[in-house]
Design a protein around this motif. Sequence first.
Motif, PDB file in Angstrom:
ATOM      1  N   GLY A 109       1.024  -1.098  -0.039  1.00  0.00           N
ATOM      2  CA  GLY A 109       0.170  -0.189   0.174  1.00  0.00           C
ATOM      3  C   GLY A 109       0.851   1.318   0.127  1.00  0.00           C
TER       4      GLY A 109
ATOM      5  N   ARG B 203     -10.272  -3.266  -0.500  1.00  0.00           N
ATOM      6  CA  ARG B 203     -10.277  -3.196  -1.743  1.00  0.00           C
ATOM      7  C   ARG B 203     -11.305  -3.987  -2.735  1.00  0.00           C
ATOM      8  NH1 ARG B 203      -7.234  -5.113  -6.030  1.00  0.00           N
ATOM      9  NH2 ARG B 203      -6.000  -6.394  -4.661  1.00  0.00           N
TER      10      ARG B 203
ATOM     11  N   LEU C  64      -6.769  -0.549   2.967  1.00  0.00           N
ATOM     12  CA  LEU C  64      -6.562   1.068   2.647  1.00  0.00           C
ATOM     13  C   LEU C  64      -5.506   1.195   3.616  1.00  0.00           C
ATOM     14  CD1 LEU C  64      -7.350   3.684   1.352  1.00  0.00           C
ATOM     15  CD2 LEU C  64      -8.663   4.092   3.344  1.00  0.00           C
TER      16      LEU C  64
ATOM     17  N   TRP D 271      -4.516   2.798  -2.009  1.00  0.00           N
ATOM     18  CA  TRP D 271      -4.313   1.509  -2.050  1.00  0.00           C
ATOM     19  C   TRP D 271      -3.308   1.148  -2.956  1.00  0.00           C
ATOM     20  CZ3 TRP D 271      -9.674   2.931  -1.593  1.00  0.00           C
ATOM     21  CH2 TRP D 271     -10.319   2.021  -0.657  1.00  0.00           C
TER      22      TRP D 271
END
Length: 264
Positions: free
Chosen positions: A32, A90, A172, A158
């Motif tokens: 991420g 996601r 996230l 993301w």
Amino acid sequence: MKLLVVFALTLAYASASVLHGFNSLEDDTNVGIIHGHNAAPGQFPYQVQLISPEGLQCGGSLISHRWILTAASCTEHFDNVTVHLGSIRRSAPRVTYIVSKKDIIIHEDFNRYTVSADISLIRIPYVKYSIHIKAVKLPKIKRSYPSYDGCNANITGWGRTSFDSTHEPEILQYAKVGIISIKDCKKKFGKLGKYIWPSLICASIVSAETWEGDTGIPLVELRSSVQIGISSVDSPKPELEYPAIFTRVTSYLKWIKRHTKLPL
């Protein structure tokens, strides 16, 4: 997210994967935002994920029941975009919309080669607010605005955390960055500093940084919880440690208001 060839080429290559400045540290345990942390459910209810028909990923922010703010470089080449809302996961959005080109507004002055007006609006069907879905605050229109130099802000997205990663995160990610002045930002870029316009905002990459898939993500000041930037410009070379570059939201408030009719 340029007459100088190196800068122009590096900025032109991606419409949905923009590279910002880097430091030499990597965290291969996360995927991420580099050096980021997993967000908690409802922690960033304004966060939006955008996916192009080709599968390219961008970020964005919900600014009202019907509008999303993102980078023009995320929307300029696509006939439609898929919008995900309401989840830190996601793969499990609470709300999904497929938005056609007619509901995408790209700033008329956008030019990826001059790093100008990298801002876009997406009109969506009315979405109901909840603990998981809520608009971010925008600055109010004034005669003058703070520079935000020295302030801290959150980035959320993301995008990939490892420079050599080949996949996006499930959860996230968020991290804190520090805003630096345009003057200091120009110095960091050296000869390229003349392309750092006042309509941009720069963030230090000492503690965290963005990576592929983070174009369009919001930069939100910690003290006021107001969105002050949109992730925009890629860095020519990671090893040079350029600052992260964002479109400055206060430079485009009147444009946002004209198209959305929001009471800014």
